[in-house]
Design a protein around this motif. Structure first.
Motif, mmCIF file in Angstrom:
data_model
loop_
_atom_site.group_PDB
_atom_site.id
_atom_site.type_symbol
_atom_site.label_atom_id
_atom_site.label_comp_id
_atom_site.label_asym_id
_atom_site.label_seq_id
_atom_site.Cartn_x
_atom_site.Cartn_y
_atom_site.Cartn_z
ATOM 1 N N ARG A 66 28.079 46.573 35.836
ATOM 2 C CA ARG A 66 28.063 46.361 34.386
ATOM 3 C C ARG A 66 29.355 46.845 33.744
ATOM 4 O O ARG A 66 29.859 46.231 32.814
ATOM 5 C CB ARG A 66 26.863 47.096 33.769
ATOM 6 C CG ARG A 66 25.529 46.428 34.090
ATOM 7 C CD ARG A 66 24.464 46.909 33.120
ATOM 8 N NE ARG A 66 23.198 46.291 33.433
ATOM 9 C CZ ARG A 66 22.145 46.966 33.881
ATOM 10 N NH1 ARG A 66 22.232 48.264 34.064
ATOM 11 N NH2 ARG A 66 21.014 46.353 34.138
ATOM 12 N N ARG A 67 29.871 47.962 34.233
ATOM 13 C CA ARG A 67 31.163 48.440 33.728
ATOM 14 C C ARG A 67 32.230 48.028 34.729
ATOM 15 O O ARG A 67 32.350 48.598 35.808
ATOM 16 C CB ARG A 67 31.146 49.958 33.545
ATOM 17 C CG ARG A 67 30.234 50.420 32.427
ATOM 18 C CD ARG A 67 30.467 51.870 32.069
ATOM 19 N NE ARG A 67 31.803 52.081 31.503
ATOM 20 C CZ ARG A 67 32.255 53.258 31.092
ATOM 21 N NH1 ARG A 67 31.489 54.329 31.182
ATOM 22 N NH2 ARG A 67 33.457 53.377 30.593
ATOM 23 N N MET A 68 32.989 47.029 34.390
ATOM 24 C CA MET A 68 33.961 46.444 35.311
ATOM 25 C C MET A 68 35.354 46.548 34.719
ATOM 26 O O MET A 68 35.510 46.673 33.500
ATOM 27 C CB MET A 68 33.617 44.973 35.561
ATOM 28 C CG MET A 68 33.656 44.129 34.304
ATOM 29 S SD MET A 68 33.121 42.442 34.564
ATOM 30 C CE MET A 68 33.474 41.740 32.950
ATOM 31 N N PRO A 69 36.377 46.522 35.571
ATOM 32 C CA PRO A 69 37.748 46.523 35.026
ATOM 33 C C PRO A 69 38.008 45.269 34.217
ATOM 34 O O PRO A 69 37.611 44.163 34.600
ATOM 35 C CB PRO A 69 38.620 46.592 36.286
ATOM 36 C CG PRO A 69 37.745 46.144 37.408
ATOM 37 C CD PRO A 69 36.350 46.529 37.041
ATOM 38 N N ASP A 70 38.672 45.422 33.098
ATOM 39 C CA ASP A 70 38.855 44.313 32.168
ATOM 40 C C ASP A 70 39.747 43.201 32.709
ATOM 41 O O ASP A 70 39.687 42.066 32.215
ATOM 42 C CB ASP A 70 39.450 44.817 30.853
ATOM 43 C CG ASP A 70 38.464 45.632 30.036
ATOM 44 O OD1 ASP A 70 37.273 45.641 30.395
ATOM 45 O OD2 ASP A 70 38.884 46.262 29.044
ATOM 46 N N PHE A 71 40.586 43.484 33.703
ATOM 47 C CA PHE A 71 41.529 42.453 34.130
ATOM 48 C C PHE A 71 40.832 41.240 34.731
ATOM 49 O O PHE A 71 41.400 40.146 34.751
ATOM 50 C CB PHE A 71 42.554 43.028 35.118
ATOM 51 C CG PHE A 71 42.064 43.191 36.538
ATOM 52 C CD1 PHE A 71 42.137 42.132 37.447
ATOM 53 C CD2 PHE A 71 41.543 44.401 36.976
ATOM 54 C CE1 PHE A 71 41.695 42.280 38.748
ATOM 55 C CE2 PHE A 71 41.096 44.559 38.284
ATOM 56 C CZ PHE A 71 41.173 43.493 39.176
ATOM 57 N N CYS A 217 32.080 44.480 26.012
ATOM 58 C CA CYS A 217 32.812 45.496 25.272
ATOM 59 C C CYS A 217 34.006 45.903 26.119
ATOM 60 O O CYS A 217 33.851 46.528 27.167
ATOM 61 C CB CYS A 217 31.906 46.691 25.006
ATOM 62 S SG CYS A 217 32.744 48.078 24.228
ATOM 63 N N SER A 218 35.197 45.509 25.696
ATOM 64 C CA SER A 218 36.414 45.767 26.453
ATOM 65 C C SER A 218 37.090 47.027 25.934
ATOM 66 O O SER A 218 37.412 47.128 24.751
ATOM 67 C CB SER A 218 37.368 44.572 26.347
ATOM 68 O OG SER A 218 38.582 44.844 26.996
#
Length: 332
Positions: A66-71, A217-218
């Protein structure tokens, strides 16, 4: 829940943009869902999309936490980028950006197997990912993009108008039922629990047809706090019009006109209403003509477009007959 505290300079720099790349990513998450558990209009699209082969590189998104790197799901850098422009930026993601985001999300250095190629052979991994997304886009989204783009343009127009007329407080408080604005905190109602304080930045709002109520949510970009939300216009994904409720408002003026009247709680154009409700333009125009003649809807020009909205009598009808009867039916 995700709670984002915004300072005044950040709030004052609120902007809106569309993102075909984020639409593509969200469509991948959506197609992985069981259509039997999805509401109208998403279930219809998922059933059709499952006949399209899913490119192997694009399957990365089915394994991300769910919380992933934005790239891997970069935010738009302009108001209305093309998919080609966004994929090119994805391909050119700098090594230091990936390294910094890996350090944030995996401080122990132990990367999941599906993310290691972006560390070990960055350029090749980014090219494979961009190629896979391009293939999926061409097969699954490109045929519908002109209609999607029209609906998103409508959404941006209305939100930008609200921002200019009433300010960011009014805009943020009306974004979505699962987004709560209580100055200075923006709360996203999600399973993930987190909190951030954003100062000296800007807010970027991105409406998505394929959001299905979900919100991204970035937080990896120190200069921009991005929040996505469900855009109106998802009806264009369906094979049939939205089911209309049988309440007192529908009994009084008919299902079609009741549906249009409710939708005008947010002013809209004829095109926007058609996209939102999944109705033909001619049908919407006919309903609007009758509602305007009855004095419950007004028609006003905004630049080159004509916006329809509720007159006080129309708002009273919706409040007294539409919402009350629907609530009573829900409670019972």
């Amino acid at each position: 829940m995700i709670r984002i505290e915004l300072d005044e300079p950040t709030l004052s720099r609120t902007r809106i943009a569309i993102s075909p790349l984020l639409e593509t990513v969200c469509s991948l998450w959506l197609v992985a869902r069981d259509p039997a558990g999805l509401p109208w209009p998403f279930a219809d699209w998922v059933r059709r999309a499952r006949d399209i082969p899913l490119p192997a590189p694009a399957q990365l998104y089915l394994h991300l936490p769910r919380r992933m790197p934005d790239f891997v799901a970069p935010m738009p850098t302009s108001a209305a980028p093309t998919i080609e422009e966004q994929l090119e930026l994805l391909r050119r993601t700098p090594a230091e950006v990936i390294e910094g985001q890996f350090a944030t999300h995996h401080p122990d250095g132990r990367l999941p197997e599906h993310l290691r190629p972006f560390r070990d052979d960055r350029e090749a991994a980014l090219d494979r990912l961009a190629d896979g997304l391009a293939t999926w886009w061409a097969a699954a989204l490109a045929p519908r993009w002109p209609a999607m783009r029209a609906a998103l343009d409508e959404e941006v127009l209305l939100r930008a108008r609200a921002l200019a007329a009433d300010g960011p407080d009014a805009l943020l408080s009306r974004l979505h039922e699962r987004i709560i604005w209580e100055r200075p905190v923006l709360t996203l109602i999600k399973r993930l629990d987190a909190g951030f304080t954003v100062t000296g930045s800007r807010v970027l709002l991105v409406p998505l047809i394929f959001s299905r109520g979900g919100m991204l949510c970035s937080t990896d970009d120190p200069g921009t706090q991005m929040v996505t939300y469900q855009s109106r216009g998802a009806a264009l994904l369906a094979d049939s019009p939205a089911p209309a409720p049988d309440d007192r408002l529908a009994l009084l003026i008919g299902r079609g006109r009741a549906t249009v009247l409710r939708a005008l709680a947010t002013p809209s154009t004829t095109t926007g209403l058609a996209a939102t409700l999944g109705l033909a333009m001619s049908t919407v125009s006919e309903h609007l003509a009758h509602l305007q003649a009855a004095g419950v809807v007004h028609r006003r020009r905004a630049g080159r477009r004509v916006l329809y909205g509720l007159e006080p009598a129309g708002l009273a009808l919706v409040n007294l007959l539409g919402e009350d009867s629907a609530r009573a039916e829900f409670v019972s």
